[in-house]
Structure formats: structure tokens, C-alpha cells
Design a protein around this motif. Structure first.
Motif, PDB file in Angstrom:
ATOM      1  N   CYS A   1     -48.116  -6.700  -0.257  1.00 18.78           N
ATOM      2  CA  CYS A   1     -48.717  -5.458  -0.726  1.00 18.78           C
ATOM      3  C   CYS A   1     -50.092  -5.745  -1.314  1.00 18.78           C
ATOM      4  O   CYS A   1     -50.258  -6.684  -2.099  1.00 18.78           O
ATOM      5  N   ILE A   2     -51.070  -4.927  -0.913  1.00 16.20           N
ATOM      6  CA  ILE A   2     -52.436  -5.047  -1.429  1.00 16.20           C
ATOM      7  C   ILE A   2     -52.700  -3.899  -2.387  1.00 16.20           C
ATOM      8  O   ILE A   2     -52.546  -2.729  -2.032  1.00 16.20           O
ATOM      9  N   VAL A   3     -53.090  -4.227  -3.612  1.00 12.53           N
ATOM     10  CA  VAL A   3     -53.428  -3.223  -4.610  1.00 12.53           C
ATOM     11  C   VAL A   3     -54.923  -3.333  -4.917  1.00 12.53           C
ATOM     12  O   VAL A   3     -55.594  -4.241  -4.449  1.00 12.53           O
ATOM     13  N   GLY A   4     -55.427  -2.394  -5.702  1.00 11.34           N
ATOM     14  CA  GLY A   4     -56.836  -2.443  -6.066  1.00 11.34           C
ATOM     15  C   GLY A   4     -57.425  -1.059  -6.213  1.00 11.34           C
ATOM     16  O   GLY A   4     -56.813  -0.055  -5.820  1.00 11.34           O
ATOM     17  N   PRO A   5     -58.626  -0.964  -6.784  1.00 10.64           N
ATOM     18  CA  PRO A   5     -59.263   0.333  -7.013  1.00 10.64           C
ATOM     19  C   PRO A   5     -59.561   1.078  -5.721  1.00 10.64           C
ATOM     20  O   PRO A   5     -59.585   0.497  -4.627  1.00 10.64           O
ATOM     21  N   ASN A   6     -59.804   2.392  -5.850  1.00 12.36           N
ATOM     22  CA  ASN A   6     -60.223   3.201  -4.706  1.00 12.36           C
ATOM     23  C   ASN A   6     -61.563   2.718  -4.170  1.00 12.36           C
ATOM     24  O   ASN A   6     -62.439   2.295  -4.933  1.00 12.36           O
ATOM     25  N   GLY A   7     -61.720   2.809  -2.856  1.00 15.76           N
ATOM     26  CA  GLY A   7     -63.011   2.534  -2.242  1.00 15.76           C
ATOM     27  C   GLY A   7     -63.383   1.069  -2.145  1.00 15.76           C
ATOM     28  O   GLY A   7     -64.546   0.741  -1.918  1.00 15.76           O
ATOM     29  N   MET A   8     -62.410   0.167  -2.283  1.00 12.35           N
ATOM     30  CA  MET A   8     -62.696  -1.268  -2.253  1.00 12.35           C
ATOM     31  C   MET A   8     -62.409  -1.904  -0.898  1.00 12.35           C
ATOM     32  O   MET A   8     -62.565  -3.102  -0.722  1.00 12.35           O
ATOM     33  N   GLY A   9     -61.908  -1.102   0.089  1.00 10.13           N
ATOM     34  CA  GLY A   9     -61.748  -1.616   1.445  1.00 10.13           C
ATOM     35  C   GLY A   9     -60.324  -1.819   1.919  1.00 10.13           C
ATOM     36  O   GLY A   9     -60.115  -2.375   3.006  1.00 10.13           O
ATOM     37  N   LYS A  10     -59.311  -1.368   1.156  1.00 10.81           N
ATOM     38  CA  LYS A  10     -57.919  -1.615   1.537  1.00 10.81           C
ATOM     39  C   LYS A  10     -57.569  -0.929   2.863  1.00 10.81           C
ATOM     40  O   LYS A  10     -57.039  -1.560   3.786  1.00 10.81           O
TER      41      LYS A  10
END
Length: 491
Positions: free
Chosen positions: A277-286
Motif C-alpha cells: 500500500c502506498i500512502v502520502g499527500p494529495n497530488g504527490m503522484g500515487k
């Protein structure tokens, strides 16, 4: 307002705006003291029609006859308030789902309504942006005396800002209570217990006397006072080095020749039978990374191999991609036709009735896929994927639109898929879901992907990107991530 997926929450909100009313009113009447309502949908793309956020906001104000000067002032004010100044002139198609939702909120607030109707506004926001959005909505509520009706499946951040809790079940209001009483009644109901925040669920399960909702500071004090009777029961997840199915090496991608690098030198390996699972802020390329890995977008540098071979047309028969907008997968007029077509295409031996029951779609056979609730569309799309029986599931925000019970059901489906040798790569803003059902977690920021790590290792040293239980109790039980991880030895 909470309730199961498809219980009528969104339909109820839409009855308050003449332009959005769906279906036919069979009885009763709606008495409004004002017509000054604004609405934000759970479907982020449904409300945006212009090419940039600035044009979107200008279009809204133009329709109400505002002068050029007033338009400029209002756009400046609302963009500053919501922190979207840098997004104003970006093409809409390059915005993440969460960024689009902030623009939708700006479009609603820019008219200064008296009543704001929010239909799962945080569904596509990362945890930090989600809390900030609710803080902004709370600020509007308090400072401008604006009435807010918020439909949510995720109470983790919402409870601290709300005054009343309403539960809708099958089109009826089952509960309407002050927040503290409402939360207590949720725990008493087996059907709605999973809707509680992690803190409130832990306190309730341990039978600790406390007024709900319980914040992190209070939880730390309550647990710390009696931690000798408590124990953490968190089984460690072993990393199995099975066959590498998909390997990416130094992937690079940008939308424009001189634009910023959306995917910046990303490398990863997906092993058979493992979940990532990849998490992270919006707009970072997920989402962009998922599209590059599945060749929906063409990589501009790096290598991509499936079974140690370059990707061919056979790759698409062995993978399934669940996009953020599940409706983009539908082709037929009814749910039954959609599922039957996929069963035939996949030459599957599965029976339609069994699929309908497994994915909670029984009774919806004759409905159009496009008339389903957001959560029901998500499960229909997942059903199509499981029928295909792929080697790899690519899931982009799979819990979006799902109530907590449906998230639990989804997690069990993914675990079963994994036990049968399936591999999963997902992106998610739902940190509790990620911590509960995925072997390996990584974070994406500014186009770069961190190394994957076992969930307890990943979350236990994060300051913001972790669960509320871990934030509250890391000095007592550093490996605890959810309420299930802590038990009372004396009970």
C-alpha cells in the motif's frame, strides 16, 4: 450523518436543492427558511466543467452577475482561505482527486451560502488534508454561523467538530442525538459499532468510564493509569520472498516537456502473494504511478517488467485496475448484465447469484450501475475484478465511499485473494485500512517513493502519517496501530 453504503444519505441531501432532486417525493414536505444552500458531491469530477480552477470559480460567479472586480476579490479570498492559490491555473485533468475536492468546496463557499451540504467531502483527501478541511468547515460554521450537514463514513476527525450525530438506515432516520450520547448508542449496536473512532472504540471495549469522544491526550491518560492490566497482541507479519511478478526500475514521467517530474526515479518490486500500500499527500503522484505501472500512461524513462519480460498485451489479461472513478469501468445497462458480461469474458465458473451475495449487490440486479451509491459502485467494480481472477490487483483508493462494515468486508476479500496467491498494490488515504490489511507500506512525496516497510515498522515512527491509536499510545504501546491491538488481560 452516517449510515451504511446505499442507505439514502446522499439522496436525502439532494432533496434540499431543486436542481439536484432525484426520484419522486412520495410523502411529506420540505420546509426551508432559506434557499441559500450549497452542495459538494462525493463524486469530485461531477461538479467540474471548466479547464482550470480559476475558470471554475469565475464561471460560478459569472452566473450570478458579479462584476469583474468582485469576482477577482472573491477568488483571491477563497483561494487564500483554502490554500489553493497554486492550483488556480493548473489544468483540471492534472489535479489529484483531493485537489479537485478542495476546488469543489471553494465553488460552494464562494457564494457565501447559509447552509452547506457536504457529501463525504474528505473521501479523497489524505489524512492531514482531511483534518484541515474539517477544521476549515468548522471555522466557517462558528465564525459565519453557517449550518453544516456533513455526510461521512469516516468519523475519526469529524466527531470533534460536530454537535449532533444522525444515523440513516434504509432511508429512515434511526438516531438523532447529541454527539456524546450518539457515540454511546453506536457502541451498543453491533451494526454500527465499527463506525466509532479508534479511540472511542478502544475505551468502550475496555469498559473505561469516559465521556465520548475521547481525544488522544485523554486516551493516553486513561490507558496509562491502568496499563498493567493491558497487553498488546499484534502478530508480526513475515516478508515472504516469492517470485517477483512486476519490477519497475528508475521510472520517470511528467505531463509536460518542461513540467515537474510527477514520477521521479521510482523503483519497486511486487512479489507474488504479498500486499503493498502506498500512502502520502494529495497530488504527490500515487495515482499517476499506478497509471504508469499499468501502461495507462507511457513512462518516459526507466524499465518495467512483468514476469521478467517487457509488458505485452498479455499483461492486461493478468491484471485488474480499480480506478478512483469506478463508473469508468461500466459498459452495460444493469448490474446483472455487467457481471454476466464479465463472467462470460473471463470464462469463469462463478454463478451470478454468488457474486451478488459476496459483494453485497443482491437486490440491485436490475439497477443501472450509474444509479448506485459511490460505495456500491466501488463494490461492483471490485466484483468485476475478482471475477477476472488476476495475478495482480491495482487498487486506487479502494475504500472511497465504503462504510466501515464494507471496509471490513473488503479487507477480508483482499486477504482471501492474497491467500490464493494474488498480489495487491493499492494507494490509500485510509491509514487504518492500510495498517490492518497490507504487508508492506511506502510513502510517496513529490514524485519519489520511499522503501516499503512492514506496517508496524512504517507507522510506529511517523509523527502525522500514522493512526490515532499510535499517536496517543506510542509511549505506552509503541506497536499498537488499531483498537484491536490492545486487550484487557483480566477480561
Amino acid at each position: 450523518m452516517i449510515g451504511a453504503t446505499g442507505s439514502g444519505k446522499s439522496t436525502f441531501l439532494k432533496q434540499m436543492l431543486p436542481k439536484l432532486i432525484v426520484g419522486k417525493v412520495l410523502s411529506g414536505e420540505l420546509i426551508k427558511q432559506t434557499d441559500d444552500f450549497a452542495y459538494v458531491s462525493q463524486f469530485v469530477d461531477n461538479q467540474m466543467i471548466m479547464e482550470t480552477p480559476r475558470d471554475e470559480l469565475k464561471f460560478v460567479l459569472d452566473n450570478y452577475g458579479y462584476s469583474t472586480n468582485e469576482i477577482q476579490l472573491r477568488i483571491t479570498e477563497i483561494a487564500s482561505f483554502l490554500g489553493i492559490i497554486e492550483l488556480l491555473d493548473q489544468p483540471v485533468e492534472q489535479l489529484s482527486g483531493g485537489q479537485k475536492q478542495l476546488v469543489n468546496l471553494a465553488s460552494a463557499l464562494i457564494l457565501k451560502p447559509e447552509v452547506l451540504l457536504l457529501d463525504e467531502p474528505t473521501a479523497q483527501l489524505d489524512p492531514i488534508a482531511s483534518e484541515k478541511l474539517l477544521q476549515l468547515v468548522h471555522k466557517v460554521n462558528i465564525e459565519f454561523n453557517m449550518t453544516i450537514i456533513l455526510v461521512e463514513h469516516e468519523l475519526e476527525h469529524a466527531v470533534k467538530f460536530t454537535k449532533r450525530l444522525v444515523v440513516m438506515e434504509q432511508g429512515r432516520l434511526l438516531l438523532d442525538e447529541p454527539i456524546a450520547i450518539g457515540l454511546q448508542k453506536l457502541f451498543q449496536s453491533e451494526r454500527y459499532r465499527n463506525f466509532l473512532t479508534q479511540n472511542d472504540r478502544l475505551v468502550s471495549e475496555l469498559k473505561i468510564d469516559a465521556t465520548l469522544p475521547v481525544d488522544n491526550q485523554t486516551l493516553n491518560r486513561l490507558i496509562g493509569a491502568d496499563s498493567t492490566h493491558l497487553k498488546i497482541i499484534k502478530p508480526s507479519k513475515s516478508v515472504v520472498k516469492n517470485q517477483v511478478l512486476l519490477k519497475a526500475k528508475k521510472l520517470g514521467f511528467r505531463f509536460d516537456f518542461n513540467g515537474r517530474q510527477i514520477i521521479d526515479n521510482v523503483s519497486l518490486e511486487l512479489n507474488q502473494g504479498q500486499s503493498y500500500c502506498i500512502v502520502g499527500p494529495n497530488g504527490m503522484g500515487k495515482t499517476t504511478l499506478l497509471k504508469v505501472l499499468t501502461k495507462q500512461l507511457t513512462k518516459q524513462s526507466g524499465q518495467l517488467k512483468f514476469h521478467d519480460q517487457k509488458l505485452t498485451a498479455d499483461f492486461y489479461r493478468k491484471v485488474f485496475v480499480l480506478p478512483q472513478d469506478p463508473a469508468s469501468l461500466f459498459m452495460k445497462d444493469t448490474v446483472a448484465e455487467e457481471l454476466t458480461f464479465q463472467i462470460q469474458q473471463s470464462q469463469s465458473s462463478q454463478k451470478l447469484a454468488d457474486v451478488l451475495q459476496t459483494f453485497s449487490l443482491t437486490g440491485l440486479e436490475k439497477q443501472s450501475p450509474y444509479d448506485l451509491s459511490g460505495g456500491q459502485q466501488e463494490f461492483l467494480a471490485l466484483a468485476l475484478g475478482f471475477i477476472k481472477n488476476p495475478e495482480i490487483l491495482f487498487l486506487d483508493e479502494p475504500t472511497k465511499g465504503l462504510d466501515p462494515n464494507k471496509r471490513l468486508a473488503l479487507g477480508q476479500l483482499l486477504q482471501q485473494f492474497q491467500k490464493q496467491g494474488g498480489t495487491i498494490l493499492a494507494t490509500s488515504h485510509d491509514l487504518i485500512f492500510a495498517a490492518s490489511y497490507f504487508d508492506q507500506i511506502a510513502m510517496m512525496f513529490d514524485g519519489k517513493l520511499s522503501d516499503f516497510a512492514e506496517s508496524t515498522v512504517f507507522f510506529s515512527d511517523k509523527f502525522f502519517y500514522t493512526t490515532e491509536i499510535n499517536k496517543a499510545l506510542r509511549d505506552i504501546f509503541p506497536q499498537a496501530l488499531t483498537w484491536k491491538d490492545i486487550v484487557n488481560l483480566e477480561s
